[in-house]
Enzyme design. Sequence first.
Site, PDB file in Angstrom:
ATOM      1  N   ASP A 291      -6.105  -4.244  -5.605  1.00 50.91           N
ATOM      2  CA  ASP A 291      -7.440  -4.154  -4.798  1.00 50.91           C
ATOM      3  C   ASP A 291      -8.582  -4.994  -5.668  1.00 50.91           C
ATOM      4  O   ASP A 291      -8.108  -5.426  -6.827  1.00 50.91           O
ATOM      5  CB  ASP A 291      -7.533  -3.173  -4.555  1.00 50.91           C
ATOM      6  N   GLU A 495     -16.229   2.759   2.578  1.00 58.28           N
ATOM      7  CA  GLU A 495     -15.671   3.244   0.853  1.00 58.28           C
ATOM      8  C   GLU A 495     -16.212   4.458   0.323  1.00 58.28           C
ATOM      9  O   GLU A 495     -17.011   5.238   0.585  1.00 58.28           O
ATOM     10  CB  GLU A 495     -15.905   2.310   0.017  1.00 58.28           C
TER      11      GLU A 495
END
Length: 613
Positions: A291, A495
Amino acid sequence: MVDNEKSSCVYKNRDAPVEARVKDLLSQMTLPEKIGQMTLIERSVASEAVIRDFFIGSVLNAAGSWPFEDAKSSKWADMIDGFQRSALESRLGIPIIYGIDAVHGNNDVYGATIFPHNIGLGATRDADLVKRIGAATALEVRASGAHWAFAPCVAVVKDPRWGRCYESYGEVAQIVSEMTSLVSGLQGEPSKEHTSGYPFHAGSKNVVACAKHFVGDGGTDKAINEGNTILRYEDLERKHIAHYKKCISQGVSTVMVSYSSWNGAKLHSHYFLLTEVLKQKLGFKGYIVSDWEGLDRLSDPPGSNYRNCVKIAINAGIDMVMVPFKYEQFINDLIDLVESGEVLMARVDDAVERILRVKFVAGLFEFPLTDRSLLPTVGCKEHRELAREAVRKSLVLLKNGKYGEFLPLNCNAERILVVGTHADDLGYQCGGWTKTMYGQSGRITDGTTLLDAIKAAVGDETEVIYEKSPSEETLASGYRFSYAIVAVGELPYAETMGDNSELTIPFNGSEIITAVAEKIPTLVVLFSGRPMVLEPQVLEKAEALVAAWLPGTEGQGIADVIFGDYEFRGKLPATWFKRVDQLPLDIESNGYLPLFPLGFGLLRDSVENSTTG
């Protein structure tokens, strides 16, 4: 002479077997060329010279990193093709693969069709619909020049306080597993004879998919984003790994690693899960990508002792690193690690083989540049109708009438009051990961708000009054209105910024609902990425309540159902709690006492609820 020349360029022969092409190309690559293929950089630091001189294998854009604001697909294609031409000019002419966060449509690009977020698609329980959405998204992504969509997110959400809840299809592996049909939509559907685990890609109208985030990202303790999932391996496999098997059986080409940890060990450093489980046990033959700055987070403070972070992550099994900015440091550190023997050349070769395999399977060597004939598919009527269908099927009816059915609404009523922050805000309607990572407010792209849809649906003689916040005068004259529609919900987020321990409706949403519903018969449309606190007075006062999730650009889908042209079909993909102090609620536990259970959804032609599936 001709035969020798042919044999030395097997990788350029489109008719040669993929594995032969991979082997041939790998044998001709230097160490810097190999490591370049393992390097994924952000478009803002990409240039012709950087791509050519560092042999960069992949480029992406952060959400909100555009060629310029409101750039349409053709301008994205110009930019990406420019990067591609630089790659093709390198010694071996290896094309880049360009990745983009196309998580509910090609959502970074102005004018693209924006579909409901995954939590809404989970409410549809319609795997074929999700597959068709994948195919439509693939066309719009390819029209912009990109080749790789960072989707689907196949997290199983344990607790709605998690900031990425809306990226999940639901709270149980069965729902998520069904919705992995997006993979076949994006990449194309492999034949029954296809070898499970081997990457698949149907052709130039498809994209490379990415199952994420491996693994357990939705199951962290206390719903902390990037936190720690505490489970026995058997439970991790049953609850969080099972649906990856479904993705792998469809030939998913890439898997992205989670920022989170499992029993205290970060996934980006987890040899057992990445190599022994994903690659060996599950037979995954595509490539594993980190990521964004995932390696930096292996140290404290993040980014410190970077060389050691690279060593740990590559040895754990990560094949491509989303650097995304300090590519020179990454490349130099990895070269040094290989030359010192701390990372074996065999590990590098394995990574590069996997990356090249996906590039060959995806046809990037034969079709590296954008097919401009696909541009008319972007935001086209067919795709918007598909998104509208998805909205219709995602709506969950939680309440319908105090003493009898309130819905469907009369589209020929004399006067309607429409109220709320979310009634006429396309950005709020789409949520996060739309144009930017955290989303925006207002007319951020082409689309239809709920208010637009209501005005289009009602009769010519019907008066529609809209007030973002209802005035005292309007409420005092509530008798003038046949009914009210109150649209409230969450602000866009993504997030960690979305982690929320309270889950109350923002902007005094509950108070607005109550104030209107005390005066006027009221339908509440709740826009959210997860179940929210529904105060007792809201449940008591409102005549009807619809969970609309984050439906995207096609607000007509809501009007289609509330005015009776279509029936409600949606079922809760996640349990609706009574109070946040109950969380997390586990459907498998004896203490499961929700406000609305998993699978709940009223059917309009019956006061009975449906909880099947």
